[in-house]
Write an enzyme that holds these catalytic residues in place. Structure first.
Site, mmCIF file in Angstrom:
data_model
loop_
_atom_site.group_PDB
_atom_site.id
_atom_site.type_symbol
_atom_site.label_atom_id
_atom_site.label_comp_id
_atom_site.label_asym_id
_atom_site.label_seq_id
_atom_site.Cartn_x
_atom_site.Cartn_y
_atom_site.Cartn_z
ATOM 1 N N SER A 50 3.584 2.738 8.035
ATOM 2 C CA SER A 50 3.888 2.421 9.441
ATOM 3 C C SER A 50 5.273 2.909 9.836
ATOM 4 O O SER A 50 5.544 3.188 10.996
ATOM 5 C CB SER A 50 3.828 0.907 9.661
ATOM 6 O OG SER A 50 4.844 0.275 8.880
ATOM 7 N N THR A 109 8.498 -1.111 7.917
ATOM 8 C CA THR A 109 8.588 -2.181 6.914
ATOM 9 C C THR A 109 10.053 -2.449 6.590
ATOM 10 O O THR A 109 10.773 -1.543 6.141
ATOM 11 C CB THR A 109 7.777 -1.773 5.666
ATOM 12 O OG1 THR A 109 6.425 -1.612 6.103
ATOM 13 C CG2 THR A 109 7.842 -2.813 4.576
ATOM 14 N N GLY A 167 0.805 -1.220 0.000
ATOM 15 C CA GLY A 167 0.000 0.000 0.000
ATOM 16 C C GLY A 167 0.836 1.267 0.000
ATOM 17 O O GLY A 167 0.366 2.329 -0.409
ATOM 18 N N SER A 168 2.085 1.155 0.447
ATOM 19 C CA SER A 168 2.976 2.321 0.433
ATOM 20 C C SER A 168 3.792 2.396 -0.854
ATOM 21 O O SER A 168 4.453 3.400 -1.097
ATOM 22 C CB SER A 168 3.937 2.284 1.630
ATOM 23 O OG SER A 168 3.223 2.498 2.824
ATOM 24 N N GLU A 199 -6.553 -7.838 -0.740
ATOM 25 C CA GLU A 199 -6.524 -7.476 0.689
ATOM 26 C C GLU A 199 -7.912 -7.170 1.260
ATOM 27 O O GLU A 199 -8.195 -7.524 2.395
ATOM 28 C CB GLU A 199 -5.604 -6.269 0.908
ATOM 29 C CG GLU A 199 -4.145 -6.587 0.684
ATOM 30 C CD GLU A 199 -3.241 -5.411 0.996
ATOM 31 O OE1 GLU A 199 -3.091 -5.059 2.167
ATOM 32 O OE2 GLU A 199 -2.682 -4.817 0.053
ATOM 33 N N ARG A 221 -3.099 0.767 3.099
ATOM 34 C CA ARG A 221 -3.678 0.863 1.751
ATOM 35 C C ARG A 221 -4.802 1.878 1.688
ATOM 36 O O ARG A 221 -5.133 2.373 0.616
ATOM 37 C CB ARG A 221 -4.156 -0.516 1.276
ATOM 38 C CG ARG A 221 -5.250 -1.117 2.125
ATOM 39 C CD ARG A 221 -5.465 -2.565 1.746
ATOM 40 N NE ARG A 221 -6.549 -3.203 2.468
ATOM 41 C CZ ARG A 221 -6.488 -3.628 3.727
ATOM 42 N NH1 ARG A 221 -5.390 -3.456 4.436
ATOM 43 N NH2 ARG A 221 -7.531 -4.210 4.296
ATOM 44 N N HIS A 270 1.455 -10.415 -26.137
ATOM 45 C CA HIS A 270 2.649 -11.124 -26.585
ATOM 46 C C HIS A 270 2.924 -12.369 -25.757
ATOM 47 O O HIS A 270 3.991 -12.963 -25.853
ATOM 48 C CB HIS A 270 3.843 -10.161 -26.588
ATOM 49 C CG HIS A 270 3.603 -9.010 -27.521
ATOM 50 N ND1 HIS A 270 3.898 -9.068 -28.871
ATOM 51 C CD2 HIS A 270 2.999 -7.816 -27.316
ATOM 52 C CE1 HIS A 270 3.525 -7.930 -29.440
ATOM 53 N NE2 HIS A 270 2.960 -7.154 -28.519
ATOM 54 N N LYS A 308 4.740 -10.674 8.932
ATOM 55 C CA LYS A 308 5.648 -9.668 9.503
ATOM 56 C C LYS A 308 6.106 -10.088 10.896
ATOM 57 O O LYS A 308 7.256 -9.941 11.256
ATOM 58 C CB LYS A 308 4.963 -8.302 9.552
ATOM 59 C CG LYS A 308 4.817 -7.651 8.166
ATOM 60 C CD LYS A 308 4.237 -6.237 8.251
ATOM 61 C CE LYS A 308 4.132 -5.609 6.883
ATOM 62 N NZ LYS A 308 3.543 -4.274 6.865
ATOM 63 N N SER A 326 6.828 4.590 3.790
ATOM 64 C CA SER A 326 6.265 3.468 4.539
ATOM 65 C C SER A 326 5.253 4.055 5.507
ATOM 66 O O SER A 326 5.625 4.858 6.370
ATOM 67 C CB SER A 326 7.347 2.714 5.309
ATOM 68 O OG SER A 326 6.725 1.825 6.235
HETATM 69 C C1 F6R Z 1 -1.859 -2.968 4.520
HETATM 70 C C2 F6R Z 1 -1.197 -2.918 3.218
HETATM 71 C C3 F6R Z 1 0.174 -3.485 3.069
HETATM 72 C C4 F6R Z 1 1.251 -2.529 3.611
HETATM 73 C C5 F6R Z 1 2.638 -3.137 3.432
HETATM 74 C C6 F6R Z 1 3.761 -2.198 3.823
HETATM 75 O O1 F6R Z 1 -3.012 -2.181 4.516
HETATM 76 O O2 F6R Z 1 -1.769 -2.462 2.280
HETATM 77 O O3 F6R Z 1 0.383 -3.756 1.701
HETATM 78 O O4 F6R Z 1 1.171 -1.296 2.944
HETATM 79 O O5 F6R Z 1 2.729 -4.316 4.171
HETATM 80 O O6 F6R Z 1 3.568 -1.635 5.087
HETATM 81 P P1 F6R Z 1 3.763 -0.065 5.242
HETATM 82 O O7 F6R Z 1 2.781 0.548 4.304
HETATM 83 O O8 F6R Z 1 3.434 0.250 6.659
HETATM 84 O O9 F6R Z 1 5.175 0.232 4.873
#
Ligand code: F6R
Length: 354
Positions: A102, A105, A58-59, A238, A152, A254, A348, A100
């Site tokens: 959060s 990541t 999502g980031s 998701e 996301r 292709h 994670k 990111s």
């Molecule tokens: C959760 C989501 C995930 C996170 C990914 C990275 O809603 O969409 O795809 O975005 O795990 O985590 P962040 O975004 O915190 O770096």
């Protein structure tokens, strides 16, 4: 009995964390993020040798959207890296946007550290976590965005700051106007396609209904829509908790087109959704038509979604909003809560323990 997608009480019980309420705020969050990004001093960012966006899931999708937007407009390349390791060419001429939500990541943290050590000038976009701490330690300018959302659902807050930096640095003309148009349009479309609009007159609810029990195959008719197709796929994964796949014209002609040859095989499970842009070149429109005639006949269904708006950003995000809503409606029809992503959390956790 009220149809489930038109029953507000039922939807509230299926969506206790109000994912749909976050999805329809895309336009507002985009504007908020843009303003935060515009506050950053962008001196030294006017003429990048190369722009690198780091971010996962999502980031990371914000980077894909930025790349598609700048593809025909910026005199430099934008590369999106979703990995621990940045490319070997990263150096002092590279401008890095490390995103990111959060801030925790591990892939993004590692790639940011490596890009920083290679001498690249970085900006961090995050709501907190280790990324913000490390940015403070390295003296990296940071766009601190509000926290507390599923990453996301924070797309507007993640993409907006990058557009704000791009605007301050003067990378392309008219970005501010594009953001304003996109935000206006997204608010309008949120009511046209949103949960309050009954299924009988809501194409997003109608499409979600067609996808139940099928595998969505999302095709972008042209390059602009490519990140929107990827976003559809990941939101279907998701939010709706379904398997989905995506691809883009002309490349899919292709290879993937040949894989549709075996009539009566799994194709009967597939629902094709083609993301179209009113400005798709006629050659690509023709390609889509011919592909449909030659290959896609065995699919359980074929649907086209047409972008709305005028600025490319507005057109792109109109496709994103439609897909985000479809994914939430499909979650409701599948009777799953769109918000939790237990598998990602567990992965994670287990990797952090290792
Ligand atoms: C959760 C989501 C995930 C996170 C990914 C990275 O809603 O969409 O795809 O975005 O795990 O985590 P962040 O975004 O915190 O770096």
């Amino acid at each position: 009995m009220t149809y489930v997608l038109d029953d507000p009480a039922k939807l509230r019980s299926l969506d206790p964390q109000d994912m749909v309420g976050l999805v329809v705020r895309l336009g507002d969050l985009l504007e908020e993020g843009f303003e935060l990004g515009r506050r950053l001093d962008a001196s030294g960012w006017e003429r990048p040798g190369h722009v690198l966006v780091l971010g996962m899931g999502g980031s990371g999708i914000g980077g894909d959207l930025l790349r598609a937007l700048l593809y025909e407009r910026a005199p430099f390349a934008v590369t999106v890296v979703k990995d621990y390791v940045p490319p070997a060419w990263v150096g002092p001429g590279t401008r890095v946007l490390a995103c990111s939500y959060s801030g925790n990541t591990e892939e993004t943290l590692a790639a940011y550290e490596a890009a920083s050590s290679a001498g690249a000038q970085c900006v961090v976009v995050s709501s907190g976590g280790q990324l913000v701490e490390r940015a403070a330690a390295h003296g990296t300018p940071t766009v601190r965005i509000p926290g507390g959302l599923p990453p996301r659902a924070a797309l507007g807050l993640l993409l907006g700051p990058m557009l704000g930096v791009a605007d301050r640095a003067g990378w392309v003309e008219g970005l501010g106007a594009g953001v304003a148009e996109a935000a206006r349009l997204l608010r309008e479309l949120a009511s046209e396609w949103g949960p309050g609009r009954p299924a009988a007159e809501n194409p997003a609810k109608e499409l979600a209904r067609a996808l139940v029990g099928h595998v969505p195959v999302v095709y972008a008719a042209s390059r602009l829509a490519e990140p929107a197709a990827l976003r559809w796929k990941t939101q279907l994964n998701e939010n709706s908790k379904v398997y989905a796949t995506w691809n883009v014209f002309p490349e899919l002609n292709h290879n993937e087109t040949v894989g549709w040859a075996l009539a009566g095989q799994p194709e009967a499970l597939l629902q094709v959704v083609v993301l179209r842009d009113p400005q798709d070149p006629p050659r690509l429109v023709r390609r889509v038509q011919v592909t449909r005639e030659i290959s896609l006949g065995a699919a359980a269904g074929y649907h086209e979604v047409l972008a709305r708006g005028s600025h490319p950003l507005a057109r792109l995000l109109s496709l994103v909003l439609f897909g985000d809503l479809v994914s939430v409606y499909l979650a409701y029809l599948n009777e799953v809560d769109p918000t939790p992503v237990a598998v990602i959390d567990e992965l994670k956790r287990r990797l952090a323990d290792a």
